[in-house]
Enzyme design. Structure first.
Site, PDB file in Angstrom:
ATOM      1  N   ARG A   1       1.842   1.372  15.037  1.00 54.72           N
ATOM      2  CA  ARG A   1       1.441   1.207  13.639  1.00 54.72           C
ATOM      3  C   ARG A   1       1.885  -0.173  13.147  1.00 54.72           C
ATOM      4  O   ARG A   1       2.636  -0.865  13.809  1.00 54.72           O
ATOM      5  CB  ARG A   1       2.064   2.311  12.784  1.00 54.72           C
ATOM      6  CG  ARG A   1       3.565   2.242  12.704  1.00 54.72           C
ATOM      7  CD  ARG A   1       4.156   3.496  12.102  1.00 54.72           C
ATOM      8  NE  ARG A   1       4.073   3.476  10.651  1.00 54.72           N
ATOM      9  CZ  ARG A   1       4.898   4.177   9.858  1.00 54.72           C
ATOM     10  NH1 ARG A   1       5.833   4.939  10.383  1.00 54.72           N
ATOM     11  NH2 ARG A   1       4.775   4.125   8.559  1.00 54.72           N
TER      12      ARG A   1
ATOM     13  N   HIS B   1       0.845  -1.201   0.000  1.00 52.81           N
ATOM     14  CA  HIS B   1       0.000   0.000   0.000  1.00 52.81           C
ATOM     15  C   HIS B   1       0.882   1.254   0.000  1.00 52.81           C
ATOM     16  O   HIS B   1       0.689   2.165  -0.810  1.00 52.81           O
ATOM     17  CB  HIS B   1      -0.928  -0.009   1.213  1.00 52.81           C
ATOM     18  CG  HIS B   1      -1.609   1.302   1.487  1.00 52.81           C
ATOM     19  ND1 HIS B   1      -2.639   1.775   0.705  1.00 52.81           N
ATOM     20  CD2 HIS B   1      -1.391   2.250   2.424  1.00 52.81           C
ATOM     21  CE1 HIS B   1      -3.033   2.955   1.168  1.00 52.81           C
ATOM     22  NE2 HIS B   1      -2.287   3.280   2.215  1.00 52.81           N
TER      23      HIS B   1
ATOM     24  N   SER C   1      -1.716  27.295  -5.257  1.00 45.51           N
ATOM     25  CA  SER C   1      -1.410  28.697  -5.557  1.00 45.51           C
ATOM     26  C   SER C   1      -1.990  29.134  -6.895  1.00 45.51           C
ATOM     27  O   SER C   1      -2.063  30.322  -7.178  1.00 45.51           O
ATOM     28  CB  SER C   1       0.110  28.911  -5.567  1.00 45.51           C
ATOM     29  OG  SER C   1       0.653  28.540  -4.338  1.00 45.51           O
TER      30      SER C   1
ATOM     31  N   GLU D   1      11.934  13.242  -0.303  1.00 46.43           N
ATOM     32  CA  GLU D   1      10.838  12.577  -1.013  1.00 46.43           C
ATOM     33  C   GLU D   1       9.482  13.082  -0.517  1.00 46.43           C
ATOM     34  O   GLU D   1       8.555  13.287  -1.299  1.00 46.43           O
ATOM     35  CB  GLU D   1      10.962  11.062  -0.795  1.00 46.43           C
ATOM     36  CG  GLU D   1       9.732  10.249  -1.179  1.00 46.43           C
ATOM     37  CD  GLU D   1       9.498  10.182  -2.667  1.00 46.43           C
ATOM     38  OE1 GLU D   1      10.448  10.488  -3.424  1.00 46.43           O
ATOM     39  OE2 GLU D   1       8.378   9.825  -3.074  1.00 46.43           O
TER      40      GLU D   1
ATOM     41  N   THR E   1       6.665  26.897   5.714  1.00 44.81           N
ATOM     42  CA  THR E   1       5.375  26.271   5.432  1.00 44.81           C
ATOM     43  C   THR E   1       4.248  27.166   5.918  1.00 44.81           C
ATOM     44  O   THR E   1       3.233  27.341   5.241  1.00 44.81           O
ATOM     45  CB  THR E   1       5.290  24.888   6.111  1.00 44.81           C
ATOM     46  OG1 THR E   1       6.516  24.203   5.889  1.00 44.81           O
ATOM     47  CG2 THR E   1       4.159  24.070   5.539  1.00 44.81           C
TER      48      THR E   1
ATOM     49  N   HIS F   1      13.293  11.953   3.346  1.00 44.48           N
ATOM     50  CA  HIS F   1      12.674  13.206   3.743  1.00 44.48           C
ATOM     51  C   HIS F   1      12.459  14.165   2.574  1.00 44.48           C
ATOM     52  O   HIS F   1      11.364  14.687   2.403  1.00 44.48           O
ATOM     53  CB  HIS F   1      13.326  13.878   4.941  1.00 44.48           C
ATOM     54  CG  HIS F   1      12.348  14.829   5.537  1.00 44.48           C
ATOM     55  ND1 HIS F   1      11.301  14.411   6.310  1.00 44.48           N
ATOM     56  CD2 HIS F   1      12.154  16.142   5.348  1.00 44.48           C
ATOM     57  CE1 HIS F   1      10.524  15.433   6.584  1.00 44.48           C
ATOM     58  NE2 HIS F   1      11.016  16.491   6.018  1.00 44.48           N
TER      59      HIS F   1
ATOM     60  N   TYR G   1       8.805  15.994   0.490  1.00 39.29           N
ATOM     61  CA  TYR G   1       8.562  17.296  -0.128  1.00 39.29           C
ATOM     62  C   TYR G   1       8.347  17.191  -1.619  1.00 39.29           C
ATOM     63  O   TYR G   1       7.637  18.009  -2.207  1.00 39.29           O
ATOM     64  CB  TYR G   1       9.687  18.264   0.241  1.00 39.29           C
ATOM     65  CG  TYR G   1       9.603  18.579   1.706  1.00 39.29           C
ATOM     66  CD1 TYR G   1       8.649  19.474   2.175  1.00 39.29           C
ATOM     67  CD2 TYR G   1      10.375  17.903   2.629  1.00 39.29           C
ATOM     68  CE1 TYR G   1       8.500  19.702   3.522  1.00 39.29           C
ATOM     69  CE2 TYR G   1      10.231  18.125   3.985  1.00 39.29           C
ATOM     70  CZ  TYR G   1       9.295  19.028   4.424  1.00 39.29           C
ATOM     71  OH  TYR G   1       9.130  19.239   5.752  1.00 39.29           O
TER      72      TYR G   1
ATOM     73  N   ASP H   1       6.281  21.624 -26.618  1.00 43.12           N
ATOM     74  CA  ASP H   1       6.236  20.271 -26.046  1.00 43.12           C
ATOM     75  C   ASP H   1       7.302  20.233 -24.968  1.00 43.12           C
ATOM     76  O   ASP H   1       7.910  21.249 -24.635  1.00 43.12           O
ATOM     77  CB  ASP H   1       6.509  19.208 -27.126  1.00 43.12           C
ATOM     78  CG  ASP H   1       5.926  17.849 -26.730  1.00 43.12           C
ATOM     79  OD1 ASP H   1       6.227  17.380 -25.621  1.00 43.12           O
ATOM     80  OD2 ASP H   1       5.151  17.275 -27.523  1.00 43.12           O
TER      81      ASP H   1
ATOM     82  N   HIS I   1      15.073  13.111  11.923  1.00 47.98           N
ATOM     83  CA  HIS I   1      13.922  13.228  12.828  1.00 47.98           C
ATOM     84  C   HIS I   1      12.979  12.038  12.679  1.00 47.98           C
ATOM     85  O   HIS I   1      12.032  11.904  13.451  1.00 47.98           O
ATOM     86  CB  HIS I   1      13.180  14.566  12.653  1.00 47.98           C
ATOM     87  CG  HIS I   1      12.477  14.734  11.358  1.00 47.98           C
ATOM     88  ND1 HIS I   1      12.367  15.938  10.723  1.00 47.98           N
ATOM     89  CD2 HIS I   1      11.847  13.864  10.559  1.00 47.98           C
ATOM     90  CE1 HIS I   1      11.693  15.797   9.601  1.00 47.98           C
ATOM     91  NE2 HIS I   1      11.364  14.550   9.483  1.00 47.98           N
ATOM     92  N   HIS I   2      13.241  11.178  11.689  1.00 40.33           N
ATOM     93  CA  HIS I   2      12.487   9.926  11.595  1.00 40.33           C
ATOM     94  C   HIS I   2      13.098   8.863  12.493  1.00 40.33           C
ATOM     95  O   HIS I   2      12.625   7.737  12.533  1.00 40.33           O
ATOM     96  CB  HIS I   2      12.489   9.420  10.157  1.00 40.33           C
ATOM     97  CG  HIS I   2      11.815  10.350   9.194  1.00 40.33           C
ATOM     98  ND1 HIS I   2      10.479  10.256   8.884  1.00 40.33           N
ATOM     99  CD2 HIS I   2      12.279  11.403   8.493  1.00 40.33           C
ATOM    100  CE1 HIS I   2      10.160  11.214   8.024  1.00 40.33           C
ATOM    101  NE2 HIS I   2      11.221  11.930   7.771  1.00 40.33           N
TER     102      HIS I   2
ATOM    103  N   LYS J   1       3.467  29.987   3.582  1.00 36.96           N
ATOM    104  CA  LYS J   1       2.602  29.612   2.458  1.00 36.96           C
ATOM    105  C   LYS J   1       1.133  29.665   2.855  1.00 36.96           C
ATOM    106  O   LYS J   1       0.303  30.242   2.146  1.00 36.96           O
ATOM    107  CB  LYS J   1       2.958  28.210   1.979  1.00 36.96           C
ATOM    108  CG  LYS J   1       4.285  28.189   1.253  1.00 36.96           C
ATOM    109  CD  LYS J   1       4.555  26.850   0.671  1.00 36.96           C
ATOM    110  CE  LYS J   1       5.611  26.945  -0.384  1.00 36.96           C
ATOM    111  NZ  LYS J   1       5.172  27.668  -1.577  1.00 36.96           N
TER     112      LYS J   1
ATOM    113  N   TRP K   1       7.170   0.086   3.866  1.00 37.29           N
ATOM    114  CA  TRP K   1       7.656   0.788   2.664  1.00 37.29           C
ATOM    115  C   TRP K   1       9.031   1.402   2.915  1.00 37.29           C
ATOM    116  O   TRP K   1       9.736   1.764   1.990  1.00 37.29           O
ATOM    117  CB  TRP K   1       6.648   1.840   2.177  1.00 37.29           C
ATOM    118  CG  TRP K   1       6.764   3.192   2.822  1.00 37.29           C
ATOM    119  CD1 TRP K   1       6.204   3.573   3.989  1.00 37.29           C
ATOM    120  CD2 TRP K   1       7.483   4.333   2.335  1.00 37.29           C
ATOM    121  NE1 TRP K   1       6.530   4.871   4.271  1.00 37.29           N
ATOM    122  CE2 TRP K   1       7.302   5.369   3.275  1.00 37.29           C
ATOM    123  CE3 TRP K   1       8.256   4.593   1.192  1.00 37.29           C
ATOM    124  CZ2 TRP K   1       7.881   6.635   3.110  1.00 37.29           C
ATOM    125  CZ3 TRP K   1       8.823   5.852   1.042  1.00 37.29           C
ATOM    126  CH2 TRP K   1       8.630   6.852   1.996  1.00 37.29           C
TER     127      TRP K   1
ATOM    128  N   SER L   1      12.961   6.068 -14.061  1.00 38.05           N
ATOM    129  CA  SER L   1      11.844   6.792 -14.663  1.00 38.05           C
ATOM    130  C   SER L   1      11.715   8.189 -14.062  1.00 38.05           C
ATOM    131  O   SER L   1      11.581   9.182 -14.794  1.00 38.05           O
ATOM    132  CB  SER L   1      10.564   5.988 -14.454  1.00 38.05           C
ATOM    133  OG  SER L   1       9.444   6.817 -14.607  1.00 38.05           O
ATOM    134  N   SER L   2      11.766   8.269 -12.733  1.00 35.39           N
ATOM    135  CA  SER L   2      11.613   9.574 -12.084  1.00 35.39           C
ATOM    136  C   SER L   2      12.728  10.526 -12.470  1.00 35.39           C
ATOM    137  O   SER L   2      12.490  11.707 -12.724  1.00 35.39           O
ATOM    138  CB  SER L   2      11.636   9.433 -10.564  1.00 35.39           C
ATOM    139  OG  SER L   2      10.528   8.741 -10.137  1.00 35.39           O
TER     140      SER L   2
END
Lengths: 377, 168, 531
Positions: free
Chosen positions: C455, C81, C273, C260, C333, C258, C262, C110, C307-308, C336, C146, C174-175
């Site tokens: 979790r 998931h 926006s 990722e 943040t 991390h 963002y 293009d 921080h993870h 914004k 994950w 790909s990315s």
């Protein structure tokens, strides 16, 4: 018109949430918030949590309030005409600096609590080594020669299809860890396989146990009681089934418990001196197998293809007894097969090896005595 | 920016991913992050530097990991030490197997902040250790805790874990 | 490169020739609009696939006890998931939006590298087929979360993990190709007069995101390569037995992980926006501070990864640093959110479907931001870490944040893409249905997390039963709402009220001012005038 519809919907959501809260508050077993815990650190953490929470609530009220105000008043249907401002250096500096100041206000108490949490200054009264093993905990009182395994209680295992009414379902163990109150306890965390995390919310201790490395943490429990926790780091199949139970007692009761644990160990050593009959070994072996082996190798010995090998017809089981004993006693490096020498006594190990060789569809016919296990430690 | 120049960034960053490994070790050496201990030569120790005003408790732990038929224990469980002085602790390992077995010890010191000041002049870590069938071996560790260690540390744990190197 | 991509402009007399016919149009296409559509459909299919796994998770958690699946299969579900939603739904959806929108927003004909564009898309279906196929193999799909922490994912993982590693490599390639293409397009193919500080914020946020992608996806590739060599070629990067360190895996992973996070939220800021000023009929407040805030979030994202890992046993100095750096992110943040609210202030607002989703985004993303601030406070994280409080936090940020912005973007631009207005009534039902369901789904998870539910567990003790049941009901309702969304999407593509060129009264930007709805297959073959 739209506004009326909107507000009606909003009202429905709010009343829903409120009734959810009040129904929760009515019954004590619904916990909504973090526990205050029973150690000085856990109280500090709770206060810090509430501080940050209320700061967020206040900011939320201001931001969402401004948003709601403009949604209600600055809408085209009310004839609002758009202004055209799109920049203001002053206001942007204000809303950069004010949050910074708020953050400093959070950082100061947080730093204090963190330093207390990581305190290594004063010597601990008791050192407890906690070893994570897939999927149970091993506790070693390093100064007392007392050591045991604590795993999920049978009472929880029996009711997994329908646990209704089972008090402390999944939070009960066969052998709780006993600790005295008002003593500084240092925990040393270690793992024999993957990374686990030992967490008891009331003690505010959550620390990873990492293979090859030692981590430490400490707690001083101020209230006697039974405190329950769980493994907090995904550690494989039965991650959800390795609870922790801490029984905090007075110092006298703790001393008494230590004596009884030592007597128990002596009795187990004595029974290992005897010769056991096939019938007794098989009966005991079945219990040991179901408690320690069936999670991976299956209750009938079928295993899980591709993940955990089957017992039935296994070449290792059907082969030489010494090789079979070696794997059970010492585990197998680079696999999930744990070393059971630190988890089970000689009699249990002899019984389970005998059981695997002569049950679960196997019939080698030989018997393994506790003395053979003792020789392999 | 041309796509070819851009393509150099991911290549560099792929390399950087691997460079994180030695960088992490350097970072850990400086900060004691993963509890890996320092190692110094005996000659570097200045005997006049002993700080007898401080006493630190050092505790020894011994673990064996899966697959290794060894019994592994420290001969003494803990010591009171002064920073700057050299001490020796002995660990005893005994093979319970009839065959020859191979293991390797990995040390770890806790708390992490103590690790950078915990130096060993003699150690059995990170070298392959072979035990003949039923052999017993005493393995000494000579160590010194640097005088620069933080005042906030009064208790250190030194742990060794033996991992099996037997293939199969 | 520029000359090659503008070659259609060279024989401009038949520049509006349409697409090829049949299936091969999609296989061989180099058209940014076709590829954008392909990405968006892939993302939608993956959303439903990842969502169906979420349904299995919520079904098992509906009541205590093990009723539906085995714990090992449950772990496969949570892992897949996460992987499918992150790499299969959210990221491709944003790449799809970038493909559709970046060229028509900056006045380019293009993408800069159209053939590579085709390749970066068509790698993905193979990557995900390979990843999904492991579910049916002996040993099963990845079951280590994950975040695939070593050694659970190395020494202790089944053989199928090698398919997972290869699939991650393909997604990474790909990315990275997609990101290079986007940067090259933005930097080289803007219409004359479209200076950097005139670009729409969606283009800005994607430019910054693309740099993040090419910086961190290779680090992820490095991490899985190290896993591969640890598993098969005798190295021990993450194996303590050989002198490695399992905790180092977490450092490498979160150095990718991390930024990722963002990558999945910065383009969302761009979408919001664009939408808020349109429906407030007022220009975006603080455009340049939005650009700087986005850039500083991106830079800070490289400095906060640990921080993870507050519970892995870092020295106190490290924990202090990562705590300070983490809570600092709430400043840009916050800027914004304040800018969006001020854009609405004294506007002349209407509440069409895209606006509703954007407002939902602001409120619920901010709630996710608040729990993020709480999680950043290291000592308290001792209690939050790896509980449902974290699950609630990142679902508020990724579902009501990233996913809401994608749905908002769909409603906002679909009239432009197809020339058909969506059904306003159905869109509003979709919004209210989803928003009520998603809060019933995730809000109670804050409570069970604080009360002590870890979790990634397939079963829980009875005290958590009521909130889990509520959460599951919300989950099923939210899942069903997205099937309803599928109906809306198909209905809109097949027909609907004709959209005007500007589509929305307050809409600005080249795509609304200079192109009809739908735009021709080849648009801006000649550079448009930029005001």
């Amino acid at each position: 018109m739209i506004f009326n519809k909107l507000s009606r919907r909003f009202l429905v959501v709010v009343t829903g949430l409120v009734s959810m809260f009040s129904m929760s508050a009515a019954r004590a077993e619904y916990e909504l918030n973090m526990t205050q815990g029973v150690t000085p650190i856990s109280q500090d953490i709770y206060s810090l949590h509430m501080l940050v929470f209320w700061i967020c609530v206040v900011i939320g009220v201001v931001v969402f309030g401004a948003m709601a105000w403009s949604i209600l008043h600055h809408r085209k249907s009310k004839g609002a005409v758009a202004a055209n401002f799109h920049e203001s250096t002053t206001i942007e500096i204000v809303w950069t600096v004010v949050p910074l100041l708020i953050l400093i206000g959070i950082a100061i108490p947080a730093t204090g609590t963190l330093l207390d949490l990581e305190d290594a200054k004063t010597n601990a009264d008791i050192t407890l080594q906690v070893t994570g093993i897939q999927w149970k905990w091993k506790y070693t009182y390093v100064d007392e020669d007392v050591s045991f395994i604590s795993s999920l209680a049978q009472s929880s295992r029996d009711v997994m299809s329908d646990p209704t009414g089972n008090e402390n379902y999944l939070l009960e163990v066969d052998e709780p860890v006993v600790l005295p109150i008002n003593k500084k306890i240092r925990f040393l965390f270690h793992s024999s396989d993957v990374i686990h995390a030992w967490w008891v919310p009331e003690l505010a201790v959550k620390q990873d146990s990492v293979p090859g490395f030692i981590n430490d943490s400490w707690a001083t429990i101020e209230e006697p009681g039974i405190y329950r926790g769980q493994c907090a780091e995904l550690c494989g199949k039965d991650h959800g089934f390795m609870p922790i139970v801490v029984n905090a007692v007075s110092e006298a009761e703790y001393e008494q418990w230590l004596v009884s644990k030592k007597e128990e160990a002596a009795a187990a050593a004595a029974s290992a001196e005897q010769e056991w009959s096939m019938k007794d070994l098989l009966a005991r072996g079945e219990t040991v197998y179901q408690a320690n082996c069936s999670a991976c190798h299956g209750p009938t010995g079928a295993g899980i293809p591709g993940a955990f090998p089957a017992m039935t017809g296994s070449p290792l089981v059907l082969g030489d007894a010494a090789g079979h004993i070696d794997v059970v006693v010492n585990g197998k490096a680079g696999t999930a097969m744990a070393a059971f020498k630190g988890q089970l006594n000689d009699v249990d190990l002899a019984a389970v090896v005998t059981y695997e060789r002569n049950a679960l569809g196997n019939s080698v016919g030989d018997m393994v005595q506790p003395s053979a296990i003792k020789n392999a430690r | 920016m041309s796509p070819l120049k851009l393509a150099a960034i991911p290549l560099l960053m792929f390399g950087f991913g691997f460079a994180l490994v030695p960088l992490y070790d350097v970072f850990c050496d400086i900060t004691g992050l993963n509890g890996k201990t320092g190692r110094i030569e005996a000659a570097e120790i200045d005997a006049s530097q002993v700080d007898t005003s401080r006493t630190i408790e050092v505790r020894f732990l011994a673990n064996t990991n899966t697959g290794l038929p060894w019994d592994f224990q420290p001969l003494v469980k803990k010591m009171e030490i002064h920073p700057g002085q050299v001490y020796e602790a002995v660990f005893r390992v005994r093979s319970a197997s009839d065959r020859t077995t191979l293991g390797q010890a990995v040390p770890s010191v806790s708390p992490g902040l103590a690790a950078e000041h915990f130096n060993k002049t003699e150690c059995f870590c990170f070298t392959e250790q072979e035990l003949a069938g039923r052999e017993t071996l005493d393995m000494p560790v000579r160590f010194v805790v640097g005088t620069g260690i933080s005042d906030n540390i009064e208790q250190i744990t030194l742990s060794y874990t033996f991992f099996s190197l037997d293939k199969g | 490169m520029y000359t090659e991509t503008t070659h259609d402009a060279a024989h401009g007399e038949h520049h509006d020739h349409g697409p090829a016919k049949g299936l091969m149009r999609w296989v061989t296409t180099t058209n940014h609009k076709d590829i954008g559509t392909l990405y968006l459909w892939l993302a939608f299919i993956m959303l439903l696939y990842g969502g169906s796994m979420a349904m299995i998770i919520r079904l098992e958690l509906f009541q205590p006890g093990l009723q539906w699946v085995e714990p090992h299969f449950f772990n496969q579900m949570t892992t897949m998931h996460g992987l499918v939603m992150v790499f299969g739904a959210i990221m491709p959806a944003f790449v799809g939006l970038a493909n559709w929108l970046v060229p028509i927003m900056i006045g380019a004909p293009d993408m800069a590298l159209p053939r590579m564009n085709n390749w970066s898309f068509w790698i993905l279906p193979f990557a995900f087929t390979m990843l999904a196929s492991t579910t049916f193999m002996e040993g099963g799909a990845p079951a280590f979360g994950w975040t695939f922490y070593a050694p659970l994912s190395t020494t202790f993982a089944p053989d199928t993990t090698d398919f997972f590693i290869f699939a991650v490599h393909l997604m990474g390639i790909s990315s990275v190709m997609g990101a290079i293409n986007i940067i090259a397009t933005i930097l080289n193919m803007r219409a004359p007069g479209m200076t950097l500080m005139k670009m729409p914020l969606f283009v800005w946020t994607w430019l910054i995101t693309a740099y993040l992608l090419i910086a961190v996806m290779p680090v992820l590739a490095g991490a899985v390569t190290m896993m591969l060599t640890d598993r098969h070629f005798g190295t021990s990067f993450f194996d303590a037995a050989g002198g490695g360190d399992p905790v180092m895996f977490q450092h490498v992973f979160w150095f990718f992980g991390h930024p990722e996070v963002y990558i999945m939220i910065l383009p969302a800021f761009g979408v919001i926006s664009a939408i808020i000023p349109t429906f407030a009929r007022k220009p975006l407040f603080g455009y340049s501070s939005m650009v700087y805030a986005t850039a500083s979030i991106a830079i800070l994202s490289f400095m906060v990864w640990a921080h993870h890992m507050f519970t892995v046993g870092m020295p106190v100095a490290g924990e202090l640093y990562f705590m300070y750096a983490t809570i600092l992110i709430s400043v840009p943040t916050g800027v914004k959110v304040f800018n969006w609210v001020t854009t609405m202030w004294k506007g002349s607002m209407t509440f069409e479907t895209p606006m509703l989703w954007a407002l939902g985004f602001i409120v619920m993303f901010t709630i996710g931001g608040f729990s993020g601030l709480m999680l950043g406070v290291a000592p308290v994280d001792t209690q939050y870490h790896d509980t449902y409080f974290v699950v609630a936090h990142f679902h508020y940020v990724l579902v009501t944040g990233a996913l809401y912005s994608i749905i908002a973007a769909f409603y906002y631009w679909v009239p432009k893409w197809t020339g058909h207005m969506y059904d306003e009534k159905l869109g509003k039902i979709h919004f209210w249905w989803s928003t009520i369901a998603v809060n019933v789904l995730f809000f109670p998870q804050h409570f069970v997390g604080l009360a002590g539910m870890p979790r990634r567990i397939p079963d829980y003790s009875l005290q958590f039963a009521e909130f889990n049941a509520i959460s599951s009901i919300g989950g099923f309702a939210f899942g069903l709402a997205q099937v309803f969304f599928l109906y809306i999407v198909i209905k809109t593509i097949r027909g609907g009220e004709k959209a005007t060129a500007q589509v929305w009264e307050g809409a600005t930007g080249l795509e609304f001012e200079q192109l009809p709805s739908p735009p021709p297959y080849h648009s801006f073959t000649e550079a448009p005038p930029v005001r």
